[in-house]
Design a protein around this motif. Structure first.
Motif, short mmCIF file in Angstrom:
data_model
loop_
_atom_site.label_atom_id
_atom_site.label_comp_id
_atom_site.label_asym_id
_atom_site.label_seq_id
_atom_site.Cartn_x
_atom_site.Cartn_y
_atom_site.Cartn_z
N ALA A 194 -82.02 -36.05 -76.19
CA ALA A 194 -82.86 -36.19 -77.38
C ALA A 194 -82.37 -35.27 -78.50
O ALA A 194 -82.38 -35.65 -79.68
CB ALA A 194 -84.32 -35.87 -77.05
N SER A 198 -80.02 -36.16 -82.41
CA SER A 198 -80.70 -35.79 -83.65
C SER A 198 -79.84 -36.02 -84.89
O SER A 198 -80.37 -36.25 -85.98
CB SER A 198 -81.13 -34.32 -83.60
N SER A 227 -87.54 -33.35 -79.25
CA SER A 227 -87.18 -33.73 -80.62
C SER A 227 -87.62 -32.70 -81.66
O SER A 227 -87.48 -32.95 -82.85
CB SER A 227 -87.83 -35.08 -80.95
N GLU A 270 -90.22 -33.53 -85.48
CA GLU A 270 -89.34 -34.68 -85.29
C GLU A 270 -89.25 -35.48 -86.59
O GLU A 270 -90.26 -35.67 -87.28
CB GLU A 270 -89.85 -35.57 -84.17
#
Length: 513
Positions: free
Chosen positions: A40, A44, A78, A108
């Motif tokens: 995760a 990004s 995240s 996030e």
């Protein structure tokens, strides 16, 4: 050029401060992300690229290295999207602010630049405050949860453009202010369940009051339809209200598990968790490749209800023994070890036999002795040893069901429970990890629960006559102490002992052997 901002990563129910360092130099454009990121976090870059472009900013070009320090700590989730994006903007001189060095940033990013809520924001804010930072920047939906922490300024945003505006002008968005007193006042106003709706079962309600007063674990034994589940679900309504410290502890666990609803601040009511009997060992106690809290930790400071106890896998029940004893779950993995609190009140229910009726060896249509032993053998002695009260629950008669008069309300019962808990708080002041009678060890129980000769003789006769096991002795002492506390009696008298003995039915000969 180099920029640095702060984020945090959760480990168990606590958080660890993470430095997001970004270095940019000339040359062929490349992007490196180091510091043990999970998938995760590694993904990004694409989210940040799209978010910055749609927000009117530019993803910097050049040789970019993003380091998440300390480098030996695994990073997952995240929450690193926003701090990496802000650090990229800073290193490319698209923003300038003196507040970056004293702010924790987490959130996030959506592809359009909007901010989405993340898990574990409460322990992150606590860590930021403890590390001396002044500000925490979070998504709008996490604002209420983050704002309950005193001693630090929390600002919530809808998108990355608002973050950029605030970094240039801190007056563009207000500091979140949460009224904790009003939160706790509202927490008890919407309780739908109440003991006044329970018809009959006065002996069971009395036993549950004793259990709530001393934080004793309970098992109810009775045929289907006798009201075991109904009464278990009402048990939190007679437990003492959560204190602020307990609410923060509980909310931390729910936050890490992602169970705090967007816009909510604190868990202000005691949890009630009722997992299905097919629950796995990991789901019940916690764990996994990335350790997460299980049901026993989700019920911290509240009630864990196991309906139809013999239907649960024995392996799942056995792994509960240590958390029930110590009030904490320790999970060890190759990369890390984490601990989750699990100070709960265990409430279990079961039928008296495989057929659902009370066992009668003379009934040719009922369960056989072998079936009974197999059924009851699913509950191990060591697990039963951690359950203080065994309650027989009979079916309610028609006259009791049709009675118009309501029973005693949860509010009335709770007042007595709170009084008894206050007595225990004073008694155990200064004793570590002991807050209620049920948490006393054997040595402390013998010291706190002296009984006179009449009580000693009654207990001796009961153990010999009823076939009570040796493990029942200390349990009876603790429950007797709680019954005396409910009567505000300094001494444990013989009638306190007599009532406590009634709550040990599963220790009698012919049950578990």
């Amino acid at each position: 050029m180099l920029s640095r901002v702060y984020c945090a990563s959760t480990i168990g129910v606590d958080a660890r401060l993470i430095e997001v360092e970004v270095n940019m130099s000339g040359g062929v454009p490349k992007y490196f992300l180091v510091g043990l990121p999970d998938r995760a976090v590694s993904e990004s870059k694409d989210r940040i690229d799209a978010a910055l472009k749609n927000a009117g900013a530019n993803f910097p070009r050049g040789k970019i290295t993003v380091n998440l320090a300390p480098a030996d700590l695994p990073k997952e989730g995240s929450a690193f999207d926003l701090p990496i994006a802000v650090s990229l903007l800073a290193v490319s001189e698209q923003i300038e602010s003196d507040k970056l060095e004293k702010s924790l940033i987490a959130g996030e990013l959506a592809l359009d630049g909007q901010l989405r809520p993340i898990k574990g924001i409460l322990p992150m804010v606590v860590e930021a405050r403890d590390r001396g930072l002044e500000y925490v920047l979070v998504p709008k939906d996490n604002g209420a949860e983050a704002g309950v922490v005193d001693g630090i300024n929390v600002v919530a945003f809808n998108d990355i453009n608002e973050v950029m505006e605030w970094l240039e002008d801190e007056n563009s968005h207000p500091i979140i202010d949460i009224d904790l007193e009003s939160l706790f006042q509202k927490s008890g106003e919407h309780e739908i369940l109440d003991f006044e709706d329970v018809r009959g079962q006065e002996n069971v309600k009395r036993a549950l009051e004793v259990a709530a007063a001393g934080l004793h674990n309970v098992i109810m034994v009775g045929p289907p339809g006798s009201g075991k589940t109904m009464m278990a679900r009402r048990l939190p309504t007679i437990l003492p209200p959560l204190s602020l410290d307990e609410a923060l502890e509980t909310t931390k666990i729910h936050s890490v598990a992602g169970l705090v609803e967007p816009g909510k601040s604190l868990v202000t009511q005691r949890p009630f968790r009722s997992p299905h009997h097919t629950v796995s060992d990991v789901a019940l106690v916690g764990g996994g490749s990335i350790p997460m809290p299980g049901e026993i930790s989700m019920a911290h400071n509240g009630v864990l209800f196991l309906d139809e106890l013999p239907e649960f896998k024995r392996s799942a029940l056995e792994v509960m023994r240590q958390p029930l004893e110590d009030g904490i779950v320790n999970i060890s993995r190759a990369r890390m070890s984490v601990s989750y609190p699990s100070r709960i009140m265990l409430v279990a229910s079961m039928n008296p036999s495989p057929t659902g009726d009370w066992y009668d060896p003379t009934d040719t249509n009922g369960a056989t002795n072998m079936q009974m032993q197999r059924y009851l053998g699913k509950i191990s002695g060591p697990l039963l040893d951690r359950i203080d009260l065994h309650i027989d629950v009979e079916k309610v008669s028609f006259d009791e069901l049709s009675a118009k008069a309501k029973g005693e309300s949860s509010k009335q019962i709770r007042e007595r429970v709170v009084d008894a808990r206050e007595i225990q708080n004073r008694r155990f002041m200064g004793i570590e990890n002991v807050h209620s009678n049920a948490q006393m060890n054997t040595k402390l129980a013998r010291k706190i629960c002296p009984i006179d000769d009449a009580g000693e003789n009654m207990l001796k006769k009961a153990m010999n006559t009823l076939g009570l096991s040796a493990r029942a002795y200390d349990r009876i002492l603790k429950v007797s102490r709680t019954i005396a506390d409910l009567e505000r009696s300094e001494e444990i008298r013989s009638h306190h002992i007599a009532e406590a003995i009634q709550y040990r039915s599963l220790d009698r000969e012919g049950w578990l052997g």
